[in-house]
Design a protein around this motif. Structure first.
Motif, short mmCIF file in Angstrom:
data_model
loop_
_atom_site.label_atom_id
_atom_site.label_comp_id
_atom_site.label_asym_id
_atom_site.label_seq_id
_atom_site.Cartn_x
_atom_site.Cartn_y
_atom_site.Cartn_z
N ALA A 12 -2.39 -18.18 -2.62
CA ALA A 12 -0.95 -18.00 -2.79
C ALA A 12 -0.61 -16.52 -3.02
O ALA A 12 0.32 -15.98 -2.40
CB ALA A 12 -0.43 -18.85 -3.95
N LEU A 13 -1.36 -15.86 -3.88
CA LEU A 13 -1.12 -14.44 -4.15
C LEU A 13 -1.39 -13.59 -2.90
O LEU A 13 -0.68 -12.61 -2.64
CB LEU A 13 -1.97 -13.97 -5.32
CG LEU A 13 -1.58 -14.57 -6.68
CD1 LEU A 13 -2.60 -14.15 -7.74
CD2 LEU A 13 -0.17 -14.18 -7.08
N ALA A 17 1.34 -11.22 -1.00
CA ALA A 17 1.06 -9.81 -0.71
C ALA A 17 1.20 -9.52 0.78
O ALA A 17 1.74 -8.47 1.17
CB ALA A 17 -0.34 -9.44 -1.21
N VAL A 18 0.71 -10.42 1.62
CA VAL A 18 0.82 -10.22 3.07
C VAL A 18 2.29 -10.18 3.48
O VAL A 18 2.69 -9.34 4.30
CB VAL A 18 0.05 -11.32 3.84
CG1 VAL A 18 0.40 -11.30 5.32
CG2 VAL A 18 -1.45 -11.15 3.64
N ALA A 58 5.71 2.08 -3.35
CA ALA A 58 5.93 1.03 -4.35
C ALA A 58 5.70 -0.37 -3.81
O ALA A 58 5.41 -1.29 -4.58
CB ALA A 58 7.34 1.14 -4.92
N ILE A 59 5.83 -0.55 -2.50
CA ILE A 59 5.70 -1.90 -1.94
C ILE A 59 4.53 -1.99 -0.97
O ILE A 59 3.62 -2.79 -1.15
CB ILE A 59 7.01 -2.34 -1.26
CG1 ILE A 59 8.13 -2.44 -2.29
CG2 ILE A 59 6.82 -3.68 -0.53
CD1 ILE A 59 9.51 -2.69 -1.73
N MET A 60 4.54 -1.16 0.06
CA MET A 60 3.55 -1.31 1.13
C MET A 60 2.12 -1.01 0.68
O MET A 60 1.21 -1.80 0.97
CB MET A 60 3.92 -0.42 2.31
CG MET A 60 5.18 -0.88 3.04
SD MET A 60 5.69 0.29 4.32
CE MET A 60 4.33 0.15 5.48
N ASN A 61 1.92 0.11 0.00
CA ASN A 61 0.55 0.45 -0.41
C ASN A 61 -0.05 -0.59 -1.35
O ASN A 61 -1.16 -1.08 -1.09
CB ASN A 61 0.50 1.85 -1.04
CG ASN A 61 0.68 2.96 -0.02
OD1 ASN A 61 0.55 2.75 1.18
ND2 ASN A 61 0.97 4.15 -0.50
N PRO A 62 0.64 -0.97 -2.44
CA PRO A 62 0.06 -2.01 -3.30
C PRO A 62 -0.14 -3.35 -2.58
O PRO A 62 -1.15 -4.02 -2.77
CB PRO A 62 1.07 -2.16 -4.44
CG PRO A 62 1.86 -0.89 -4.43
CD PRO A 62 1.88 -0.42 -3.01
N ALA A 63 0.82 -3.72 -1.73
CA ALA A 63 0.71 -5.00 -1.02
C ALA A 63 -0.48 -4.98 -0.07
O ALA A 63 -1.19 -5.99 0.07
CB ALA A 63 2.01 -5.30 -0.27
N MET A 64 -0.72 -3.85 0.60
CA MET A 64 -1.87 -3.76 1.50
C MET A 64 -3.17 -3.89 0.71
O MET A 64 -4.08 -4.62 1.12
CB MET A 64 -1.86 -2.43 2.25
CG MET A 64 -3.07 -2.27 3.17
SD MET A 64 -3.18 -0.65 3.95
CE MET A 64 -3.50 0.39 2.53
N GLY A 71 -7.95 -11.16 0.37
CA GLY A 71 -8.42 -11.73 1.64
C GLY A 71 -9.93 -11.65 1.76
O GLY A 71 -10.59 -12.63 2.13
N LEU A 72 -10.49 -10.50 1.43
CA LEU A 72 -11.96 -10.37 1.49
C LEU A 72 -12.64 -11.29 0.49
O LEU A 72 -13.68 -11.89 0.78
CB LEU A 72 -12.36 -8.91 1.25
CG LEU A 72 -12.01 -7.95 2.37
CD1 LEU A 72 -12.29 -6.51 1.94
CD2 LEU A 72 -12.77 -8.29 3.65
#
Length: 145
Positions: A12-13, A17-18, A58-64, A71-72
């Motif tokens: 779910a997390l 994030a994706v 604030a959004i893209m870097n942490p989410a990636m 995922g890994l």
């Protein structure tokens, strides 16, 4: 190894994030299109710089980072490394990460008012994450091979 409810929470997390990462990958090039349409050094240009920086940092870097990490972790737990669909998915995921890095580089060019690309470039660049996302979703859901 993850099992039961723990695995479901991680999944779910990961999905959250994706979604956040994809939202940024789809929106940042659109901001670049609009940024191309304003005068360098103008108040609008300075506002775009703030929006682009905040979206990326604030959004893209942490989410990636969270997307990759969880995922890994999930796939290591699932032992899916030998599956053909996983190889295609990971290749597309590397493509998304490269697109992310390119967008970060472009942001720095806008930040220094040194962007030399036309808005049509960013309109085309805006389609790359969508195409890669389609490949990833098909690989994960359909698992064609």
């Amino acid at each position: 190894m993850l099992e039961g409810d723990g695995f479901l929470w991680v999944r779910a997390l990961h999905i959250i994030a994706v979604i956040a990462w994809m939202a940024g990958l789809l929106y940042l090039p659109r901001l670049y299109v609009y940024h191309c349409q304003v005068t360098r050094g103008s108040q609008a240009s300075e506002l775009f710089k703030v929006m682009e920086r905040r979206l990326l940092r604030a959004i893209m870097n942490p989410a990636m980072i969270v997307s990759w990490g969880l995922g890994l972790w999930m796939y290591a737990s699932m032992e899916a490394w030998t599956e053909g669909w996983m190889h295609v998915k990971l290749a597309a995921l590397v493509g998304l990460t490269v697109a992310h890095a390119m967008m970060a580089r472009w942001r720095k060019e806008f930040e220094t008012d040194s962007n030399a690309r036309p808005e049509t470039f960013y309109r085309i660049a805006n389609e790359v994450p969508t195409a890669l996302m389609i490949v990833i979703v098909i690989m994960v859901v359909v698992k064609p091979f």
